[in-house]
Design a protein around this motif. Structure first.
Motif, PDB file in Angstrom:
ATOM      1  N   GLY A   1     -22.520 -37.448  14.318  1.00 54.97           N
ATOM      2  CA  GLY A   1     -23.609 -38.393  14.126  1.00 54.97           C
ATOM      3  C   GLY A   1     -23.490 -39.130  12.804  1.00 54.97           C
ATOM      4  O   GLY A   1     -23.738 -40.347  12.727  1.00 54.97           O
ATOM      5  N   TRP A   2     -23.105 -38.388  11.757  1.00 56.95           N
ATOM      6  CA  TRP A   2     -22.921 -39.014  10.442  1.00 56.95           C
ATOM      7  C   TRP A   2     -21.778 -40.023  10.475  1.00 56.95           C
ATOM      8  O   TRP A   2     -21.874 -41.109   9.920  1.00 56.95           O
ATOM      9  N   PHE A   3     -20.696 -39.670  11.132  1.00 57.75           N
ATOM     10  CA  PHE A   3     -19.538 -40.548  11.276  1.00 57.75           C
ATOM     11  C   PHE A   3     -19.939 -41.858  11.974  1.00 57.75           C
ATOM     12  O   PHE A   3     -19.570 -42.956  11.536  1.00 57.75           O
ATOM     13  N   PHE A   4     -20.704 -41.715  13.040  1.00 62.59           N
ATOM     14  CA  PHE A   4     -21.146 -42.887  13.797  1.00 62.59           C
ATOM     15  C   PHE A   4     -22.088 -43.757  12.955  1.00 62.59           C
ATOM     16  O   PHE A   4     -21.976 -44.986  12.942  1.00 62.59           O
ATOM     17  N   PHE A   5     -23.012 -43.112  12.216  1.00 63.92           N
ATOM     18  CA  PHE A   5     -23.976 -43.856  11.393  1.00 63.92           C
ATOM     19  C   PHE A   5     -23.272 -44.644  10.288  1.00 63.92           C
ATOM     20  O   PHE A   5     -23.529 -45.842  10.085  1.00 63.92           O
ATOM     21  N   ILE A   6     -22.376 -43.974   9.561  1.00 62.26           N
ATOM     22  CA  ILE A   6     -21.678 -44.635   8.446  1.00 62.26           C
ATOM     23  C   ILE A   6     -20.803 -45.766   8.965  1.00 62.26           C
ATOM     24  O   ILE A   6     -20.783 -46.873   8.397  1.00 62.26           O
TER      25      ILE A   6
ATOM     26  N   SER B   1     -21.071 -47.463  11.795  1.00 60.36           N
ATOM     27  CA  SER B   1     -21.855 -48.544  12.397  1.00 60.36           C
ATOM     28  C   SER B   1     -22.492 -49.455  11.354  1.00 60.36           C
ATOM     29  O   SER B   1     -22.817 -50.605  11.644  1.00 60.36           O
ATOM     30  N   ASN B   2     -22.673 -48.937  10.140  1.00 62.05           N
ATOM     31  CA  ASN B   2     -23.378 -49.703   9.117  1.00 62.05           C
ATOM     32  C   ASN B   2     -22.503 -50.136   7.939  1.00 62.05           C
ATOM     33  O   ASN B   2     -22.784 -51.158   7.303  1.00 62.05           O
ATOM     34  N   PHE B   3     -21.452 -49.349   7.639  1.00 64.23           N
ATOM     35  CA  PHE B   3     -20.707 -49.631   6.420  1.00 64.23           C
ATOM     36  C   PHE B   3     -19.194 -49.737   6.614  1.00 64.23           C
ATOM     37  O   PHE B   3     -18.466 -49.894   5.629  1.00 64.23           O
ATOM     38  N   SER B   4     -18.711 -49.651   7.841  1.00 69.55           N
ATOM     39  CA  SER B   4     -17.269 -49.719   8.051  1.00 69.55           C
ATOM     40  C   SER B   4     -16.719 -51.097   7.669  1.00 69.55           C
ATOM     41  O   SER B   4     -17.298 -52.128   8.020  1.00 69.55           O
TER      42      SER B   4
ATOM     43  N   SER C   1     -12.411 -53.574  17.479  1.00 68.47           N
ATOM     44  CA  SER C   1     -13.225 -52.475  16.948  1.00 68.47           C
ATOM     45  C   SER C   1     -14.597 -52.491  17.599  1.00 68.47           C
ATOM     46  O   SER C   1     -15.104 -53.532  18.013  1.00 68.47           O
ATOM     47  N   ARG C   2     -15.170 -51.333  17.674  1.00 68.95           N
ATOM     48  CA  ARG C   2     -16.520 -51.210  18.207  1.00 68.95           C
ATOM     49  C   ARG C   2     -17.293 -50.245  17.314  1.00 68.95           C
ATOM     50  O   ARG C   2     -16.826 -49.146  17.053  1.00 68.95           O
ATOM     51  N   PHE C   3     -18.438 -50.678  16.842  1.00 74.39           N
ATOM     52  CA  PHE C   3     -19.222 -49.904  15.874  1.00 74.39           C
ATOM     53  C   PHE C   3     -18.410 -49.613  14.609  1.00 74.39           C
ATOM     54  O   PHE C   3     -18.588 -48.587  13.960  1.00 74.39           O
ATOM     55  N   GLY C   4     -17.517 -50.521  14.285  1.00 71.48           N
ATOM     56  CA  GLY C   4     -16.747 -50.390  13.049  1.00 71.48           C
ATOM     57  C   GLY C   4     -15.576 -49.445  13.121  1.00 71.48           C
ATOM     58  O   GLY C   4     -14.990 -49.099  12.093  1.00 71.48           O
ATOM     59  N   VAL C   5     -15.207 -48.996  14.329  1.00 70.37           N
ATOM     60  CA  VAL C   5     -14.083 -48.069  14.462  1.00 70.37           C
ATOM     61  C   VAL C   5     -13.199 -48.486  15.626  1.00 70.37           C
ATOM     62  O   VAL C   5     -13.619 -49.240  16.508  1.00 70.37           O
ATOM     63  N   TYR C   6     -11.973 -47.968  15.611  1.00 73.35           N
ATOM     64  CA  TYR C   6     -11.063 -48.112  16.732  1.00 73.35           C
ATOM     65  C   TYR C   6     -10.988 -46.767  17.466  1.00 73.35           C
ATOM     66  O   TYR C   6     -11.342 -45.726  16.920  1.00 73.35           O
ATOM     67  N   ARG C   7     -10.542 -46.783  18.686  1.00 72.40           N
ATOM     68  CA  ARG C   7     -10.581 -45.573  19.511  1.00 72.40           C
ATOM     69  C   ARG C   7      -9.838 -44.405  18.896  1.00 72.40           C
ATOM     70  O   ARG C   7     -10.272 -43.255  18.983  1.00 72.40           O
TER      71      ARG C   7
ATOM     72  N   PHE D   1      -9.616 -43.557  15.957  1.00 70.24           N
ATOM     73  CA  PHE D   1     -10.372 -42.916  14.886  1.00 70.24           C
ATOM     74  C   PHE D   1     -11.009 -41.620  15.374  1.00 70.24           C
ATOM     75  O   PHE D   1     -11.067 -40.626  14.656  1.00 70.24           O
ATOM     76  N   PHE D   2     -11.510 -41.650  16.624  1.00 67.35           N
ATOM     77  CA  PHE D   2     -12.190 -40.479  17.165  1.00 67.35           C
ATOM     78  C   PHE D   2     -11.213 -39.316  17.364  1.00 67.35           C
ATOM     79  O   PHE D   2     -11.576 -38.155  17.220  1.00 67.35           O
ATOM     80  N   ILE D   3      -9.964 -39.635  17.689  1.00 65.86           N
ATOM     81  CA  ILE D   3      -8.948 -38.583  17.836  1.00 65.86           C
ATOM     82  C   ILE D   3      -8.698 -37.929  16.485  1.00 65.86           C
ATOM     83  O   ILE D   3      -8.674 -36.695  16.364  1.00 65.86           O
ATOM     84  N   PHE D   4      -8.513 -38.780  15.453  1.00 66.28           N
ATOM     85  CA  PHE D   4      -8.328 -38.254  14.103  1.00 66.28           C
ATOM     86  C   PHE D   4      -9.508 -37.379  13.697  1.00 66.28           C
ATOM     87  O   PHE D   4      -9.353 -36.277  13.177  1.00 66.28           O
ATOM     88  N   TRP D   5     -10.713 -37.909  13.925  1.00 62.68           N
ATOM     89  CA  TRP D   5     -11.924 -37.198  13.525  1.00 62.68           C
ATOM     90  C   TRP D   5     -12.010 -35.829  14.196  1.00 62.68           C
ATOM     91  O   TRP D   5     -12.266 -34.813  13.546  1.00 62.68           O
ATOM     92  N   THR D   6     -11.763 -35.765  15.509  1.00 57.21           N
ATOM     93  CA  THR D   6     -11.865 -34.507  16.246  1.00 57.21           C
ATOM     94  C   THR D   6     -10.836 -33.491  15.764  1.00 57.21           C
ATOM     95  O   THR D   6     -11.170 -32.324  15.504  1.00 57.21           O
ATOM     96  N   LEU D   7      -9.586 -33.904  15.638  1.00 53.80           N
ATOM     97  CA  LEU D   7      -8.527 -32.990  15.216  1.00 53.80           C
ATOM     98  C   LEU D   7      -8.764 -32.467  13.813  1.00 53.80           C
ATOM     99  O   LEU D   7      -8.571 -31.269  13.538  1.00 53.80           O
TER     100      LEU D   7
END
Length: 251
Positions: free
Chosen positions: A85-90, A92-95, A103-109, A111-117
């Motif tokens: 949730g914090w990742f999505f908030f930051i 979506s507002n400050f990327s 990009s969507r919500f300030g990220v590329y797809r 990014f979520f793989i990196f974040w999860t791993l």
């Protein structure tokens, strides 16, 4: 693992990720500042400081409750959800990539793989380090202060052969000789390692490592023969327990 060291690890991860993302998105380098990419990543990962503190407390309690493992797993899942949730908030507002093509919500797809791993890797790293450190932080060896005359002796449990109650005193046979202490036998029973010392009588405790023989008399009475030749009677209430105990220890 110290909090200070973990903060360094977290910031290092944020910097490395920022550099990789900036390098990967080479087509937007003229529109995005490396400084803001690094700042954005630090903002995403620095809350792990609080996750570390939380998990550290939970790991410290896992050995004190039978629900320790489910509790730790639940806390880890909740923390990952909060960090998501914090990742999505930051983002979506400050990327720095907000509004850029692809990009969507300030990220590329990816990014979520990196974040999860990385989140999974950090969880494993923290728990492994904390548990290994917990195993290293063993209490110091137990020492008993024994006196004979004006001399004091410091005795480890492994040096005690047997203990016997004598009225309000306890007699201890040790590698340093026999001592008498004005303490009840019960106080030693609660203090000494249970895997090394076994009660064989209401008034006797023996160190199983110094037992050389179980001796049965004609009347089926059982005695424990110590390596120094001392014979200590086994109470009927403890015969079965002591017999099975030594049976399980022998090949």
């Amino acid at each position: 693992m110290k909090t200070k060291n973990f903060v360094v690890v977290t910031i290092s991860i944020a910097v490395v990720l920022g550099l990789l993302i900036y390098w990967r998105e080479y087509s937007t380098r003229d529109q995005v500042s490396l400084f803001y990419v690094l700042l954005w990543q630090i903002g995403i990962w620095i809350p792990w400081f609080f996750g570390f503190k939380l998990i550290k407390q939970v790991v410290g309690k896992t050995s004190k409750t039978k629900f320790g493992i489910p509790l730790l797993a639940g806390v880890c899942i909740i923390w990952v959800g909060l960090h998501y949730g914090w990742f999505f908030f930051i983002s979506s507002n400050f990327s720095p990539y907000l509004g850029l093509p692809g990009s969507r919500f300030g990220v590329y797809r990816y990014f979520f793989i990196f974040w999860t791993l990385i989140d999974i890797g950090l969880l494993w790293f923290i728990i492994d380090k904390l548990k290994s450190r917990k195993g290293e932080e063993l209490p110091p060896p137990l020492l008993l202060e024994l006196t004979r005359g004006n001399n004091k002796y410091f005795c480890e449990p492994s040096q005690i052969h047997w203990l016997a109650a004598e009225n309000y005193y306890t007699k201890l046979s040790t590698t340093e000789g026999v001592f008498v202490m004005r303490k009840p036998l019960k106080s030693f029973h609660n203090l000494l390692p249970q895997d090394m010392f076994r009660r064989i009588h209401r008034s006797t405790i023996v160190n199983v490592n110094y037992v050389s023989e179980l001796e049965r008399g004609n009347s089926q009475n059982l005695k424990v023969v110590m390596k120094d030749g001392t014979r200590r009677k086994v109470s009927r209430n403890f015969v079965k327990e002591i017999t099975l105990f030594f049976k399980d220890r022998t090949y």
